[in-house]
Design a protein around this motif. Structure first.
Motif, PDB file in Angstrom:
ATOM      1  N   THR A  43       0.849  -1.191   0.000  1.00 35.33           N
ATOM      2  CA  THR A  43       0.000   0.000   0.000  1.00 35.33           C
ATOM      3  C   THR A  43       0.886   1.244   0.000  1.00 35.33           C
ATOM      4  O   THR A  43       2.109   1.160   0.173  1.00 35.33           O
ATOM      5  CB  THR A  43      -0.902   0.034   1.242  1.00 35.33           C
ATOM      6  OG1 THR A  43      -0.066   0.212   2.409  1.00 35.33           O
ATOM      7  CG2 THR A  43      -1.707  -1.251   1.382  1.00 35.33           C
ATOM      8  N   GLN A  44       0.266   2.404  -0.146  1.00 35.09           N
ATOM      9  CA  GLN A  44       1.028   3.644  -0.125  1.00 35.09           C
ATOM     10  C   GLN A  44       1.708   3.845   1.226  1.00 35.09           C
ATOM     11  O   GLN A  44       2.836   4.344   1.303  1.00 35.09           O
ATOM     12  CB  GLN A  44       0.112   4.834  -0.434  1.00 35.09           C
ATOM     13  CG  GLN A  44       0.856   6.152  -0.616  1.00 35.09           C
ATOM     14  CD  GLN A  44       1.895   6.098  -1.722  1.00 35.09           C
ATOM     15  OE1 GLN A  44       1.654   5.534  -2.790  1.00 35.09           O
ATOM     16  NE2 GLN A  44       3.065   6.661  -1.473  1.00 35.09           N
TER      17      GLN A  44
ATOM     18  N   GLU B 235      -0.860   0.021 -10.661  1.00 33.36           N
ATOM     19  CA  GLU B 235      -1.437   0.667  -9.486  1.00 33.36           C
ATOM     20  C   GLU B 235      -2.020   2.016  -9.915  1.00 33.36           C
ATOM     21  O   GLU B 235      -1.304   3.015  -9.986  1.00 33.36           O
ATOM     22  CB  GLU B 235      -0.375   0.844  -8.401  1.00 33.36           C
ATOM     23  CG  GLU B 235       0.218  -0.477  -7.916  1.00 33.36           C
ATOM     24  CD  GLU B 235       1.335  -0.287  -6.914  1.00 33.36           C
ATOM     25  OE1 GLU B 235       1.081   0.315  -5.852  1.00 33.36           O
ATOM     26  OE2 GLU B 235       2.464  -0.724  -7.198  1.00 33.36           O
ATOM     27  N   PRO B 236      -3.309   2.064 -10.203  1.00 29.46           N
ATOM     28  CA  PRO B 236      -3.923   3.276 -10.771  1.00 29.46           C
ATOM     29  C   PRO B 236      -3.908   4.480  -9.835  1.00 29.46           C
ATOM     30  O   PRO B 236      -4.017   5.615 -10.297  1.00 29.46           O
ATOM     31  CB  PRO B 236      -5.362   2.831 -11.076  1.00 29.46           C
ATOM     32  CG  PRO B 236      -5.600   1.657 -10.180  1.00 29.46           C
ATOM     33  CD  PRO B 236      -4.282   0.966 -10.059  1.00 29.46           C
ATOM     34  N   THR B 237      -3.778   4.252  -8.529  1.00 27.67           N
ATOM     35  CA  THR B 237      -3.768   5.378  -7.592  1.00 27.67           C
ATOM     36  C   THR B 237      -2.398   6.034  -7.493  1.00 27.67           C
ATOM     37  O   THR B 237      -2.256   7.087  -6.880  1.00 27.67           O
ATOM     38  CB  THR B 237      -4.196   4.912  -6.189  1.00 27.67           C
ATOM     39  OG1 THR B 237      -3.286   3.910  -5.721  1.00 27.67           O
ATOM     40  CG2 THR B 237      -5.613   4.337  -6.224  1.00 27.67           C
ATOM     41  N   ARG B 238      -1.393   5.423  -8.095  1.00 24.95           N
ATOM     42  CA  ARG B 238      -0.037   5.983  -8.056  1.00 24.95           C
ATOM     43  C   ARG B 238       0.254   6.723  -9.355  1.00 24.95           C
ATOM     44  O   ARG B 238      -0.271   6.372 -10.415  1.00 24.95           O
ATOM     45  CB  ARG B 238       1.007   4.881  -7.852  1.00 24.95           C
ATOM     46  CG  ARG B 238       0.774   4.029  -6.614  1.00 24.95           C
ATOM     47  CD  ARG B 238       2.017   3.233  -6.298  1.00 24.95           C
ATOM     48  NE  ARG B 238       3.018   4.057  -5.639  1.00 24.95           N
ATOM     49  CZ  ARG B 238       4.328   3.858  -5.721  1.00 24.95           C
ATOM     50  NH1 ARG B 238       4.794   2.890  -6.482  1.00 24.95           N
ATOM     51  NH2 ARG B 238       5.168   4.630  -5.078  1.00 24.95           N
TER      52      ARG B 238
ATOM     53  N   ASN C 197       4.794   4.084 -11.508  1.00 23.80           N
ATOM     54  CA  ASN C 197       4.546   2.771 -12.102  1.00 23.80           C
ATOM     55  C   ASN C 197       5.657   2.405 -13.090  1.00 23.80           C
ATOM     56  O   ASN C 197       6.123   1.266 -13.124  1.00 23.80           O
ATOM     57  CB  ASN C 197       3.188   2.749 -12.800  1.00 23.80           C
ATOM     58  CG  ASN C 197       2.045   2.430 -11.841  1.00 23.80           C
ATOM     59  OD1 ASN C 197       2.007   1.363 -11.236  1.00 23.80           O
ATOM     60  ND2 ASN C 197       1.119   3.362 -11.687  1.00 23.80           N
TER      61      ASN C 197
END
Length: 229
Positions: free
Chosen positions: A102-103, A176-179, A184
């Motif tokens: 996770t982040q 990872e679309p939130t990054r 990526n």
């Protein structure tokens, strides 16, 4: 075909500080330290540094301090009393099963690897003799590549597409679309340009310790020039 020119082998460089005054002045081969022995001693020293750095990385110790405080203090890795008291395996740094990173996990390992990098840097006399500004430039220059080397080399083998951290968190080629897109891309570069070659070459611990030191003390980093501008 020979061109008639006599070629002589360039002598191997032997650091002057690796020989004491008696050995340097005495021409007897038996009294001199061979380049091979000097090389082996250097490898052993780098391996000790790397072992200590990894022990600190796996501990729970993580001080809160400024960059200047971190770079201007003595290296904790050179303090046997500190290492004996604090460089013990944290209960957080083992796992029974893997979980996707996770982040918060990225942030946690970024902080740990940055902390260990500053302590590792200070074990080198060359680094100690630098000005504060050059020290800061050098560790900033190494802030991505050295942690990546640590993460990849110390990752248990779960294939050529997976990097596993000591707490069981991992990343692979999963997008990872939130990054940010750049992060990526960096992840894919780590897998292709670091993890895969490391596994294929099967480098041992001493080789890794030497490669990491060379990478950190990169003479092409050009940090001295930039720090003065």
């Amino acid at each position: 075909m020979s061109d008639g020119t006599k070629r002589t082998k360039k002598p191997e460089f032997q650091p002057a500080n690796s020989i004491n005054s008696d050995e340097f002045n005495n021409g007897s081969p038996e009294r001199q330290i061979s380049p091979v022995r000097t090389f082996e001693n250097t490898l052993s020293l780098l391996a000790v540094k790397e072992k200590s750095a990894n022990e600190l990385r796996l501990s729970a110790y993580l001080p809160k301090r400024s960059l200047k405080q971190a770079l201007c203090s003595k290296s904790l890795l050179n303090d046997p009393i500190f290492m004996n008291q604090h460089a013990t395996l944290s209960s957080r740094h083992f796992y029974k099963e893997l979980r996707f990173i996770t982040q918060d996990d990225y942030h946690y390992w970024h902080e740990r690897d940055w902390f260990v990098l500053t302590e590792y840097a200070k074990t080198f006399k060359t680094f100690q003799n630098m000005s504060y500004h050059v020290k800061a430039e050098l560790v900033r220059h190494a802030a991505i590549v050295i942690p990546v080397l640590n993460q990849v080399y110390n990752s248990p083998d779960h294939g050529l597409d997976t990097v596993v951290f000591p707490d069981g968190t991992y990343y692979d080629r999963t997008h990872e679309p939130t990054r940010p897109a750049g992060l990526n891309r960096k992840k894919y570069q780590v897998l292709d340009l670091v993890l895969k070659p490391f596994r294929e070459m099967e480098i041992n611990f001493n080789e890794f310790a030497a490669f990491k030191a060379i990478t950190f003390l990169n003479p092409d980093a050009d940090v001295v020039t930039r720090s003065k501008t």
